[in-house]
Write an enzyme that holds these catalytic residues in place. Structure first.
Site, mmCIF file in Angstrom:
data_model
loop_
_atom_site.group_PDB
_atom_site.id
_atom_site.type_symbol
_atom_site.label_atom_id
_atom_site.label_comp_id
_atom_site.label_asym_id
_atom_site.label_seq_id
_atom_site.Cartn_x
_atom_site.Cartn_y
_atom_site.Cartn_z
ATOM 1 N N GLU A 1 -0.054 5.719 13.358
ATOM 2 C CA GLU A 1 0.230 6.901 12.541
ATOM 3 C C GLU A 1 0.053 8.178 13.353
ATOM 4 O O GLU A 1 0.823 9.136 13.207
ATOM 5 C CB GLU A 1 -0.667 6.925 11.308
ATOM 6 N N LYS B 1 -9.376 8.097 2.570
ATOM 7 C CA LYS B 1 -9.858 6.716 2.450
ATOM 8 C C LYS B 1 -11.252 6.560 3.040
ATOM 9 O O LYS B 1 -11.925 5.564 2.764
ATOM 10 C CB LYS B 1 -8.880 5.753 3.125
ATOM 11 N N HIS C 1 -9.715 1.867 0.521
ATOM 12 C CA HIS C 1 -8.266 1.684 0.419
ATOM 13 C C HIS C 1 -7.927 1.097 -0.946
ATOM 14 O O HIS C 1 -8.200 -0.063 -1.221
ATOM 15 C CB HIS C 1 -7.776 0.763 1.528
ATOM 16 N N CYS D 1 0.805 -1.224 0.000
ATOM 17 C CA CYS D 1 0.000 0.000 0.000
ATOM 18 C C CYS D 1 0.837 1.273 0.000
ATOM 19 O O CYS D 1 0.279 2.377 -0.021
ATOM 20 C CB CYS D 1 -0.939 -0.019 1.193
ATOM 21 N N PHE E 1 1.982 -3.293 4.020
ATOM 22 C CA PHE E 1 2.406 -4.590 4.538
ATOM 23 C C PHE E 1 3.876 -4.827 4.175
ATOM 24 O O PHE E 1 4.326 -4.468 3.088
ATOM 25 C CB PHE E 1 1.562 -5.713 3.936
ATOM 26 N N HIS F 1 -2.305 8.174 5.929
ATOM 27 C CA HIS F 1 -2.583 6.851 5.373
ATOM 28 C C HIS F 1 -3.962 6.404 5.857
ATOM 29 O O HIS F 1 -4.760 5.905 5.074
ATOM 30 C CB HIS F 1 -1.494 5.876 5.809
#
Length: 411
Positions: free
Chosen positions: A312, A333, A338, A162, A397, A301
């Site tokens: 975050e 998002k 996402h 991502c 990831f 994010h």
């Protein structure tokens, strides 16, 4: 080495909010939600019933039926976005090798793999489509964009889950800044709304199982329970400043900093203290020579998972200290879902347009405060603001972290 200035002169997007960058941004400004019931396959019997799908996209109209059949859906998205970003500009033969492409995809043509696996089981493995490999591999979006644009410089596909879309923009920025190219088409594309992909994310408990679109992708909310899968593409045209000025290009914003790090910690979970993301943000600020107090807004994010949003938030506090409570943060998002490998690119586009328009998009559908996410998350309503620097974060990831720093164009 001379550090050349790099500006954004073109934007293109295909998202759950619209089929162009302009339409997507307008709907983001209005706080519209692109999440709804899954329609691309029958989700009967599955726990996840919602997704952020691209609707109304007609590749045969855009490319013609034969060409459309020779592209995976993620490649179709990328090519449509790249054509929008490039507009009427066409590179000359003399400059073609100084123009390149960096387009990420996290999963590529997984839907094609699923279809061809079924075909192979039913008809024999030697009877799968000869287009299976060249349409399914992740780098083909980058390759097709380069073919269409005639860009013969570096062409690559960073695969960093991502964070990949942001890595693509950052890598292209440095490539131009350090003198290796004059123009780069860069970004990310994803089309992974398939039974296998959704099932895979579901089994690892990453996805929201809400059946209410207004309570599914809820970044920073105390009731968040996972992300909503989206799809689409975002492509930016980056250009060396003097080159852009010499051809009279319209400049949207300037990109001034890029940071990329790795948590080196866990396959899927970020470090709880957000230290990897903090390091990427600090690196982007240092790369741009910008003081932390100059940043006005962070496009986070913000996936709507517990670990990401809390980590975050901690990372932002680590980097910005008291200023963390003075700047605005939001997660788009909440509207787009996402978009995996396309997320960082689309959010870079939104960041550049936020600077251009002086507008901070909201984190929509926010209801329940979380003490771990106690910053100004721009809840529910976007707002006008004088913005000079905007930071965009992307985490993936594998522990991948990327931050992009943009400056308002004042030329």
């Amino acid at each position: 080495m001379e550090r050349r200035r790099v500006v954004i002169t073109g934007l293109g997007a295909v998202t759950p909010l619209g089929l162009t960058a302009g339409e997507s941004w307008q709907n983001a400004r209005e706080g519209r939600c692109g999440i709804g019931p899954v329609t691309q396959f029958d989700p009967t019997g599955m726990k996840v019933r919602l997704a952020a799908e691209v609707r109304g996209f007609e590749p045969e109209t855009l490319f013609g039926k034969p060409e459309a059949k020779r592209m995976g859906r993620f490649t179709q998205f990328a090519l449509a976005a790249a054509q929008e970003a490039l507009g009427s500009f066409r590179v000359s033969e003399a400059e073609a090798e100084r123009c390149g492409v960096v387009v990420s995809s996290g999963i590529g043509g997984i839907g094609i793999t699923e279809e061809e696996h079924d075909r192979g089981l039913a008809r024999g493995w030697d009877r799968v489509s000869p287009f299976f490999i060249p349409t399914g591999i992740c780098n083909m979006a980058a390759g097709r964009v380069a073919i269409d644009a005639g860009f013969r410089g570096m062409c690559s596909c960073p695969v960093a889950a991502c964070a990949g879309g942001a890595n693509a923009v950052g890598d292209a920025f440095h490539y131009i800044r350090d003198g290796y190219a004059e123009m780069m088409l860069c970004g990310g594309a994803e089309a992974a709304l398939t039974p296998l992909a959704v099932g895979g994310f579901t089994s690892m408990r990453a996805l929201s199982q809400s059946v209410d679109p207004s309570r599914a992708s809820i970044p920073f909310d105390g009731e968040r329970s996972g992300f909503v899968m989206g799809e689409g593409a975002g492509i930016l045209l980056l250009e060396e400043l003097d080159h852009a000025l010499s051809r009279g290009a319209k400049i949207v914003a300037e990109i001034v900093g890029y940071g990329a790090t790795c948590d080196a910690y866990h396959m899927t979970a970020p470090r709880a203290d957000g230290s990897g993301g903090a390091a990427a943000m600090a690196m982007a600020l240092a790369d741009g020579g910008v003081e932390r107090t100059a940043v006005d807004y962070i496009n986070a994010h913000g996936t709507s998972t517990h670990l990401n949003d809390a980590g975050e938030t901690a990372a932002i506090k680590t980097v910005f200290g008291d200023h963390a409570y003075k700047l605005a943060v939001s997660s788009t998002k909440s509207m787009t879902g996402h978009m995996l490998g396309a997320a960082g690119a689309v959010e870079a586009i939104f960041s550049a347009l936020a600077l251009r328009d002086g507008f901070i998009p909201a984190t929509i559908n926010y209801q329940v405060p979380d003490p771990e996410c106690d910053l100004d998350v721009t809840p529910n309503q976007g707002r006008e603001a004088a913005l000079r620097y905007v930071l965009s974060n992307s985490l993936g990831f594998g522990g991948h972290n990327a931050s992009l720093l943009f400056q308002k164009w004042e030329g």
